[in-house]
Scaffold this motif. Structure first.
Motif, short mmCIF file in Angstrom:
data_model
loop_
_atom_site.label_atom_id
_atom_site.label_comp_id
_atom_site.label_asym_id
_atom_site.label_seq_id
_atom_site.Cartn_x
_atom_site.Cartn_y
_atom_site.Cartn_z
N GLU A 52 65.69 -3.47 40.74
CA GLU A 52 67.01 -4.07 40.94
C GLU A 52 67.10 -4.72 42.33
OE1 GLU A 52 69.97 -1.13 40.34
OE2 GLU A 52 69.73 -1.06 38.15
N ILE A 53 66.56 -4.03 43.33
CA ILE A 53 66.58 -4.57 44.69
C ILE A 53 65.76 -5.86 44.76
CG2 ILE A 53 65.84 -4.16 47.07
CD1 ILE A 53 66.47 -1.19 46.61
N LEU A 54 64.56 -5.83 44.16
CA LEU A 54 63.70 -7.02 44.19
C LEU A 54 64.35 -8.18 43.43
CD1 LEU A 54 60.20 -5.37 43.57
CD2 LEU A 54 61.04 -6.39 45.69
N SER A 55 65.00 -7.88 42.32
CA SER A 55 65.66 -8.93 41.53
C SER A 55 66.84 -9.53 42.29
CB SER A 55 66.14 -8.36 40.19
OG SER A 55 65.04 -7.96 39.40
N GLU A 56 67.61 -8.67 42.97
CA GLU A 56 68.74 -9.16 43.77
C GLU A 56 68.27 -10.09 44.88
OE1 GLU A 56 70.69 -5.66 45.08
OE2 GLU A 56 71.58 -5.19 43.12
N LYS A 57 67.08 -9.82 45.40
CA LYS A 57 66.51 -10.67 46.45
C LYS A 57 65.73 -11.84 45.86
CE LYS A 57 66.15 -7.15 50.06
NZ LYS A 57 65.25 -6.48 51.04
N GLN A 58 65.76 -11.97 44.53
CA GLN A 58 65.07 -13.04 43.79
C GLN A 58 63.56 -13.03 44.01
OE1 GLN A 58 67.01 -16.81 44.51
NE2 GLN A 58 68.93 -16.13 43.58
N GLU A 59 63.03 -11.82 44.20
CA GLU A 59 61.58 -11.65 44.31
C GLU A 59 61.01 -11.47 42.90
OE1 GLU A 59 59.68 -11.89 46.84
OE2 GLU A 59 61.01 -11.79 48.58
N TYR A 60 61.18 -12.50 42.08
CA TYR A 60 60.85 -12.37 40.66
C TYR A 60 59.36 -12.23 40.40
CZ TYR A 60 65.71 -13.68 39.89
OH TYR A 60 67.08 -13.71 39.89
N ASN A 100 66.80 -11.65 34.93
CA ASN A 100 68.17 -12.13 35.08
C ASN A 100 69.08 -11.65 33.96
OD1 ASN A 100 66.56 -13.88 33.43
ND2 ASN A 100 68.21 -15.38 33.45
#
Length: 230
Positions: A52-60, A100
């Motif tokens: 979730e943290i990585l996704s929020e930072k757009q580290e896809y 997303n």
């Protein structure tokens, strides 16, 4: 052996438990659909706090590599579980994730069977034309298209001869970040044109997945439908 709905429910439960063992958390929704020689596993609402943290930072790219690596470790166990329970030997295992929408799909394939999927000829012709038209702006135009699943809930199309020499080179050289970004842009490109596909299918598209089989020079474009228009 003919798989029953009870078999598929049991398999969904087994898959959820295996995934939970790998991540410390299982998906809220996991359901399996067997169609011919292919098993589709739909996964929703499954993300660890770190993801979730990585996704929020757009580290896809980073979160995709982490998720895919862990799932790959358990892929042999998942394939064995499905093969034993359903009485079908699955040789190929694929995965794709949309962080997303917090959704994903696993695809298991028996390569020795290739059943024919029934679809209206006119719809198939229009679909292939649309894929070639939209896809020509995103990737190499496939040499061959084939609908491998079509129901009220999903449409899966196999695209052969879709890889460029550069695509193979990126993977061979280990440039996974660039290839993952490229794949994400392809999905975005199709999704931007989703109204064209919704008009064709007369369905509302809920999700879209793109799976690659690089050694076989093919991919799978999968549309997940939400509801029928009224």
């Amino acid at each position: 052996m003919v798989a029953t709905q009870e078999d598929l429910l049991s398999l969904s439960s087994s898959f959820s438990k295996i995934i939970k063992r790998g991540f410390g958390k299982g998906p809220e929704s996991c359901y399996t659909v067997l169609k011919g020689n292919r098993l589709y596993v739909h996964i929703r609402n499954f993300m660890t706090p770190a993801e979730e943290i990585l996704s929020e930072k757009q580290e896809y790219n980073l979160v995709t590599k982490f998720r895919s690596s862990v799932i790959t470790v358990f892929s042999k166990e998942l394939v064995q579980e499905a093969s034993q329970l359903l009485g079908i030997s699955f040789e190929s295992f694929y995965q794709d994730w949309n962080f997303n929408t917090n959704s994903g799909i696993l695809l298991l394939v028996n390569n020795r069977s290739n059943p024919v999927v029934k679809i209206d000829d006119r719809l198939e012709k229009k679909l292939f034309h649309l894929i070639r038209m939209v896809g020509s702006q995103l990737h190499k135009v496939p040499s061959q298209l084939k609908v491998v699943k079509y129901t009220q809930n999903i449409c899966a199309i196999e695209l052969k001869g879709v890889m460029l020499p550069l695509d193979h080179l990126l993977v061979e050289n280990g440039d996974s970040d660039l290839f993952l970004s490229y794949t994400r842009e392809i999905k975005k490109g199709y999704y931007r044109q989703k109204m064209l596909f919704e008009d064709l299918f007369n369905r509302s598209i809920e999700d879209l997945f793109m799976i690659w089989d690089i050694p076989a020079n093919k991919g799978f474009l999968i549309f997940s439908f939400n509801k029928i228009y009224t």
